[in-house]
Design an enzyme around this catalytic site. Structure first.
Site, PDB file in Angstrom:
ATOM      1  N   GLY A  94      14.544   1.243   0.337  1.00 40.62           N
ATOM      2  CA  GLY A  94      13.881   0.702   1.611  1.00 40.62           C
ATOM      3  C   GLY A  94      13.754   1.642   2.634  1.00 40.62           C
ATOM      4  CD  GLN A  95      17.592   4.859   3.417  1.00 42.61           C
ATOM      5  OE1 GLN A  95      17.829   5.845   3.907  1.00 42.61           O
ATOM      6  NE2 GLN A  95      18.726   4.211   2.836  1.00 42.61           N
ATOM      7  CB  ILE A  97      13.138   7.214  -1.444  1.00 46.47           C
ATOM      8  CG1 ILE A  97      13.790   7.968  -0.083  1.00 46.47           C
ATOM      9  CG2 ILE A  97      13.238   8.211  -2.488  1.00 46.47           C
ATOM     10  CD1 ILE A  97      15.382   7.900  -0.225  1.00 46.47           C
ATOM     11  CE1 TYR A 132       6.072   1.424  -8.256  1.00 42.04           C
ATOM     12  CE2 TYR A 132       6.825  -0.586  -9.247  1.00 42.04           C
ATOM     13  CZ  TYR A 132       7.137   0.534  -9.077  1.00 42.04           C
ATOM     14  OH  TYR A 132       8.220   1.320  -9.541  1.00 42.04           O
TER      15      TYR A 132
END
Length: 152
Positions: A94-95, A97, A132
Site C-alpha cells: 500500500g506504499q 512498491i 493489476y
C-alpha cells in the site's frame, strides 16, 4: 518509498527461501518444499535465458522479491514473460512498491525485446486484481490450465 531492485545471486538463496515461504503461507499454498524450491531457485539464478529474479529492497533490507520467467508466443509476436511470483511483505504494501515493481519489470522487458508481460492472480484476490487492472493488465478471459509433468 525509496526502494531498489537487487538482481538475485546464489548467495541470496537463503533470504529468498524465507521470503518465498512467507508468500506461500500468506497466499494459502498448501505445500512448501524447500528442497524443490532451492533447486529451482539455483537453476533460475544460473540460467538467465529462462528468467530472472530480484530482491525488492528498502534501505538494503529485503522486503520482497519478484520472479520473471521467459517464454515465446506467436500470438504476441515473439518473446514474452510471465511474472511467476511477486511478493511484498505486508508491512510494506500500500506504499507504491507494487507499482514501482511493475514499472521496473516493464522497463526490463522492453530492454530485452519482450513483447508481452503476463501474470496470474487468485480468483478470490480482488484487491490484487484491481491493482493489476490499474497498472494496465487486462483479463484475457481465458483460464490458465496446468498439468504437472514431474510429481517430485
Amino acid at each position: 518509498m525509496n526502494i531498489n531492485f537487487k538482481a538475485g545471486e546464489n548467495n541470496d538463496v537463503e533470504t529468498l527461501l524465507v521470503l518465498i515461504q512467507e508468500f506461500y503461507q500468506l497466499d494459502g499454498y498448501l505445500s512448501f518444499n524447500a528442497v524443490v524450491v532451492r533447486h529451482a531457485l539455483i537453476q533460475l539464478l544460473n540460467e538467465e535465458s529462462i528468467g530472472r529474479i530480484w530482491l525488492i529492497q528498502h534501505q538494503n533490507q529485503a522486503i520482497g522479491y519478484v520472479i520473471l520467467s521467459f517464454g515465446y508466443s506467436l500470438e504476441y509476436g515473439g518473446r514474452d514473460a510471465f511474472i511467476d511470483e511477486i511478493y511484498i511483505n505486508p508491512a510494506y504494501q500500500g506504499q507504491g512498491i507494487g507499482k514501482q515493481t511493475i514499472k521496473f519489470l516493464e522497463e526490463v522487458c522492453i530492454s530485452l525485446n519482450i513483447q508481452a508481460l503476463h501474470l496470474e492472480v487468485e480468483r478470490e484476490n480482488t484487491s490484487a486484481q484491481n491493482f493489476y487492472h490499474r497498472v494496465g493488465f487486462k483479463d484475457s478471459d481465458r483460464y490458465l490450465m496446468t498439468k504437472k509433468l514431474n510429481q517430485s
